[in-house]
Each structure stands twice: as structure tokens, then as C-alpha cells.
Scaffold this active site. Structure first.
Site, PDB file in Angstrom:
ATOM      1  N   SER A 294       1.027  -1.247   0.040  1.00 59.53           N
ATOM      2  CA  SER A 294       0.054   0.122   0.102  1.00 59.53           C
ATOM      3  C   SER A 294       1.065   1.097  -0.042  1.00 59.53           C
ATOM      4  CB  SER A 294      -0.844   0.046   1.229  1.00 59.53           C
ATOM      5  OG  SER A 294      -1.433   0.957   1.468  1.00 59.53           O
ATOM      6  N   ASP A 305      10.638   4.851  -9.965  1.00 60.94           N
ATOM      7  CA  ASP A 305      10.192   5.395 -11.174  1.00 60.94           C
ATOM      8  C   ASP A 305      10.949   6.833 -11.500  1.00 60.94           C
ATOM      9  OD1 ASP A 305       8.550   3.450 -11.477  1.00 60.94           O
ATOM     10  OD2 ASP A 305       6.646   4.667 -11.697  1.00 60.94           O
ATOM     11  N   LYS A 319      -0.573  -4.029  -3.377  1.00 60.49           N
ATOM     12  CA  LYS A 319      -1.823  -3.686  -2.865  1.00 60.49           C
ATOM     13  C   LYS A 319      -2.031  -2.316  -3.348  1.00 60.49           C
ATOM     14  CE  LYS A 319      -3.144  -4.416   1.412  1.00 60.49           C
ATOM     15  NZ  LYS A 319      -3.095  -4.676   2.979  1.00 60.49           N
TER      16      LYS A 319
END
Length: 570
Positions: A294, A305, A319
Site C-alpha cells: 500500500s 520511477d 496492494k
């Protein structure tokens, strides 16, 4: 039907993660066919008028709601008011009570440590004190459980609980009237220097107080001239979305995308970094594993990224659903998935639940069976889930965040003997008793953690004391048909006693266990002693000295790995 005049203050969750918002039942209600409503009313009416027995319709309706939630997705759920309050307590950053960390040793409540600034510490209650009476009634030798203790000692701020304490060296019991207060729940376990240039911060959840704790920890490291950072999110199952965004912002440059959310009923919303990042320069390593979920995946995904840091460990949980919790008229709550979240490159890391919730919850077992916890090449990644970072590094979506550097689960020190030691709480009990008899001596020999860490060793004499203690207690506990252990939420549960018998004798199991797990046990004895005197941070300072992931992080920061993998650190 919901009362359309009722406005509900709610919060959005990322699998248990909250972002404050408001919800109006009338404005958001979707058209539901009259036939569906009437059908449900008909069923309730028939049960009421025709069913053979009397039923509790409140329970019946709650069960129906729970069944409905199970057919949606793994993270949409229904909670009673009490369940919801209990679920949110760790994320709100505090509870109300007397302010002690405790253990139950031989049916006696032992104060592990008073919480700094709490009512117990202010009254002079010490580590090692034994709570033997609560409100005049004996609680020693009564087979009391952790839940029993919590029920008796927690309570509303301003209320009083009377306890009687036995303290070694004091002839009579000491009576305390403790006025309960707000007690902090810390979400940053440790913040210290691994090396003269590398700092370490361990975050266990994303709560309301996490950013204050993190910033205080980072300032402490900056005062020691930290240049690089290891952020440990292993086992961190999530928390508030707002906190995940703020933590990511500490590492990313202004206007960098952190995460975006989108769903059928929720328009796309971007979350963007600001100018306030406190650690935008310097090498950054984020530690993750199969328990990182999460909000942890939002932070690690954003760092990866943007080529901001290196991720070390194993594939995260996967999740990536956004939940909105909405309060019903009786103060119960529905937590409904409203959107998915996506990392800056567009990855959705939510694992598939197409085969049903039961199969979804078997992911831990599936990862063990497939071998992916031990071998990176056991992880199957589809080319269709391939994405590229600004530096043209390949990253993958579709089921968790893949680390840049894979670290297999280390089971080399596991043994049947070690499993029994932990399952029956013997290591913790031994350290509590050992420290109880040597507290003043330790305080004199080791006035601070640095001296303790440098000078204290678990020598063979102490280890033999532990082994003798374990022999006695394993023999006693193996006689029982069941034992009480704690589950992942800290609840007491009874499980079948595995015993030490079977295909090997207890002596054979012990001998093999010492050979395989002896070094681990010595390290943990020292770590438990350190925690008893210097809180949770000291525990991590000891175990991280032998953690493969932490040691790998130090290595890659010091060598050319960042440059070779095209990771920005300036």
C-alpha cells in the site's frame, strides 16, 4: 435507505490509507433498481413472519452486508463502530492508557519499559516492575492474557486505575493511582547512523504522526552530517495516503509526479511533489519485502520511477486499491474501493483477485511454493507489464514493486528448535528474568547503548543459562495440549502444541538447533536486552549488524552500483 440529510466526514484509504474528504449520501447515491430493494425487503419480511425461530435482525443485516463486501474485492469491508475504532488506533498515533510496554512472564505482568512522558513514567514506575494487583484484585498467577491486561489498564483520559507493584529489593508492594492519559504510538522505530556517512530510518506504518517523527529523525541524522540514507519499509503494510505522499515528497524534486489515482466513479487525480523536500540529494536506498504494501509501495514506486534511489529486497505485496470509508447511521462503517493508484510511470501494482478472495489471501503460500522468495528467476514478469523510467531502466507493474536488487529470504539459521523458542515466548521470558536480576548492575556497567554495544557479548556462560532455561520451559510447555501465542495483530490465540517430539528426540532437535541457530539466538538475546534498556531503536541497532539487506545497502552506497545502475543522487 441512508438518511439523505446525513452528511458524513470520511477519509479515503489506500488499502487502509486515509485522505480526508466529505461524503453526502444523497449526492453520491447511485441508482439501484426498485426490484432489488424490494427483494431484500421481502426476504427480511418473510424471515420475520415465517421463520421457525426468533432471529436477531441486526446481526442478520450485518452478515448480509459482510457477504456483499466479500463479493466486491479483497479490501472492501464492513466494520462495527468498535471494530473501526480499534482498526484506526495505530494510525491515529495514540491511545489512552497508563503508558507502559509490558510482557507476561510466568503469568505475571512485567513492565518492559514505561513510555517516555507517559503517566507511569511520571509516577516513577520502572522497567522490571511487576504489576500484581489491579483495583485491589490479584492478577498474578491467574493465566492473564495480553487482551485482559489491555482491557484492565486502558481507559479514557482522566480516569484513574489503581495498581500494586512488586519491585525487587522492596519488601512491601508499592501502590500507585495512575491517571490515564494520551499515549503516543510511534511509527518510526529507529533513526541512527549506520556508518559515519550513512543514516538509517525504520518506518513501521504511515500514521498521522509519522512525518513529525521522520523529520525529527532526519534532523538528528543531519546533525551528525548524514550524506546518504537507508529507508527501511520492510514489513510496513501501509497507512495514510497523505503521509505516503508527504514522505515521497522529502526525496523528490519540485513538480515530480508522486502517484495518481483513478476509478470508474473517481476522476483522475495527480499528487505532485513540492519544493520542501528535505533529502533530495545523497544516495537513497529503500528496503522492501513481501510485507511492504500500500503506502509503502507508493513511496518505493515513486523513488524507483524517478531513478531517485535503489530498492533492495523482495517483491512487495501488491496492494494498489483506494478505499473510501463511509459512516453509516448507526456509526458502523463501510470501507469501499473507489479507485486504483498508479505510480509515476503508469504502473498499477495491485495483484489480481480474479480467482477469488480466498485464493488472493494465499499469496504468501504461493510465493513460498513457487520459490520466488529464494530465487529471483522464479518470478514471472510479462512483457506487457514492462515500463521505463526517465533513465530508460525497466520496471514492472501488475503485482507489487520489484526491487532493483533482489535479496533472497534468508532461512539458513532456521531450525525446529528456533521455531519452538519463538512460538512459546521463551527468548523474551528469559531476557526479562535475566534483566530483572541484573538491572542495577547493567545500569552501572553500561550507562549508554554505545558502551553496551561495544563491550557486551553473549558469552558461553550466558548462552548456557539460556539453554538451561529453554530446556526447562520447553519441557513444561510440551506437556500441554495447546499453547497461547500472539497473532500478527497481537491478539492471543490458542494453537495446537507442536511439541518437540516426533521423528527426532528433543536432544537431537536441540543439538541441531544450536548448530544452525546458535548465532541467531545470541544476536537476539543481545537485541532483546538492548530493547529492554534503550527502547526499540536499540533492538534494530543490534539486529541490523547482521541483516543481509542492511549490509547490502551499505555496500552499494559505498561502491559504484548507483552510477552503474543510472540512479540519480544529486
Amino acid at each position: 435507505m441512508m438518511n439523505t440529510a446525513m452528511k458524513k466526514v470520511s477519509v479515503f484509504l489506500i488499502s487502509g490509507t486515509f485522505l480526508f474528504s466529505t461524503f453526502n449520501a444523497a449526492a453520491q447515491e447511485r441508482t439501484i433498481s426498485d426490484e432489488a430493494k424490494l427483494k431484500f425487503d421481502d426476504v427480511l419480511s418473510l424471515v420475520k413472519t415465517r421463520y421457525v425461530d426468533t432471529v436477531d435482525f441486526n446481526v442478520l443485516v450485518e452478515d448480509a452486508i459482510k457477504g456483499m463486501m466479500k463479493d466486491l474485492d479483497p479490501h472492501s469491508e464492513y466494520y462495527t463502530a468498535d471494530e473501526y475504532e480499534k482498526m484506526n488506533e495505530p494510525l491515529q498515533g495514540n491511545f489512552e492508557g497508563i503508558g507502559v510496554q509490558f510482557n507476561i512472564t510466568k503469568d505475571t505482568i512485567v513492565v518492559q519499559s514505561p513510555i517516555s512522558g507517559g503517566p507511569s513514567e511520571k509516577l516513577g514506575i520502572r522497567s522490571g516492575d511487576k504489576i500484581v494487583k489491579i483495583e485491589g484484585k490479584s492478577v498474578a498467577g491467574m493465566k492473564i492474557t495480553n487482551n485482559d491486561v489491555i482491557k484492565k489498564l486502558r481507559g479514557d483520559k482522566g480516569t484513574t486505575v489503581n495498581v500494586s507493584i512488586y519491585r525487587r529489593g522492596v519488601k512491601d508492594l508499592i501502590d500507585y493511582a495512575i491517571v490515564r492519559d494520551k499515549i503516543p504510538i510511534f511509527s518510526v522505530d529507529a533513526s541512527y547512523m549506520l556508518t559515519p556517512e550513512i543514516g538509517y530510518i525504520k518506518v513501521n506504518r504511515f500514521a498521522e504522526t509519522t512525518m513529525d517523527e521522520f523529520r525529527a529523525g532526519l534532523e538528528k541524522l543531519k546533525s551528525k552530517n548524514v550524506k546518504h540514507l537507508v529507508l527501511d519499509l520492510r514489513g510496513n503494510s501501509g497507512g495514510y495516503l497523505k503521509t505516503a505522499i508527504e514522505l515521497s515528497d522529502e526525496f523528490l524534486k519540485d513538480r515530480a509526479m508522486i502517484v495518481y489515482t483513478e476509478g470508474t466513479s473517481s476522476p483522475k487525480r495527480d499528487y505532485i511533489a513540492t519544493t520542501r523536500g528535505a533529502f533530495e540529494q545523497g544516495k537513497l536506498v529503500v528496503l522492501i519485502d513481501e510485507g511492504s504494501a500500500s503506502a509503502s509501495e507508493i513511496v518505493s514506486g515513486a523513488v524507483q520511477d524517478h531513478d531517485r534511489g535503489l530498492l533492495i529486497g523482495r517483491r512487495s505485496f501488491g496492494k494498489g486499491l483506494v478505499q473510501g470509508p463511509f459512516r453509516l447511521r448507526d456509526n458502523s462503517w463501510l470501507k469501499i474501493t473507489t479507485a486504483r493508484y498508479y505510480t509515476p510511470t503508469g504502473r498499477c501494482i495491485q495483484r489480481s483477485y480474479n480467482e477469488g478472495i480466498d485464493e488472493y489471501r494465499k499469496e504468501d503460500e504461493r510465493r513460498v511454493v513457487s520459490g520466488e522468495l529464494f530465487h529471483q528467476d522464479s518470478i514471472k514478469l510479462a512483457d506487457s507489464l514492462k515500463y521505463y523510467t526517465p533513465n530508460n531502466r525497466v520496471v514492472y507493474g501488475g503485482g507489487g514493486i520489484m526491487p532493483d536488487i533482489f535479496m533472497p529470504l534468508d532461512t539458513s539459521e532456521n531450525s525446529r528448535y528456533l521455531t519452538e523458542i519463538y512460538a512459546q515466548g521463551i527468548l523474551n521470558d528469559f531476557v526479562n528474568e535475566y534483566i530483572d536480576s541484573k538491572r542495577e548492575e547493567f545500569a552501572s556497567l553500561y550507562p549508554d547503548f554505545e558502551i553496551f554495544d561495544k563491550k557486551f557479548q553473549v558469552d558461553q556462560k550466558l548462552f548456557n543459562e539460556f539453554l538451561s532455561y529453554a530446556d526447562k520451559n520447553l519441557a513444561e510447555k510440551s506437556k500441554a495440549d495447546s499453547i497461547t501465542v500472539q497473532d500478527e495483530e497481537g491478539e492471543d490465540v490458542k494453537v495446537a502444541n507442536t511439541k518437540l517430539a516426533g521423528d527426532k528426540t528433543p536432544d537431537q532437535i536441540k543439538e541441531e538447533g544450536i548448530k544452525t541457530s546458535g548465532a541467531h539466538l545470541k544476536n537476539r538475546i543481545k537485541a532483546y536486552i538492548a530493547r529492554n534498556f534503550w527502547q526499540t531503536e536499540a533492538f534494530f541497532r543490534v539486529i541490523n549488524q547482521v541483516s543481509p539487506e542492511v549490509q547490502k545497502a551499505i555496500k552499494v552506497i559505498n561502491d559504484k552500483t548507483f552510477e552503474e545502475m543510472k540512479i540519480a543522487n544529486k
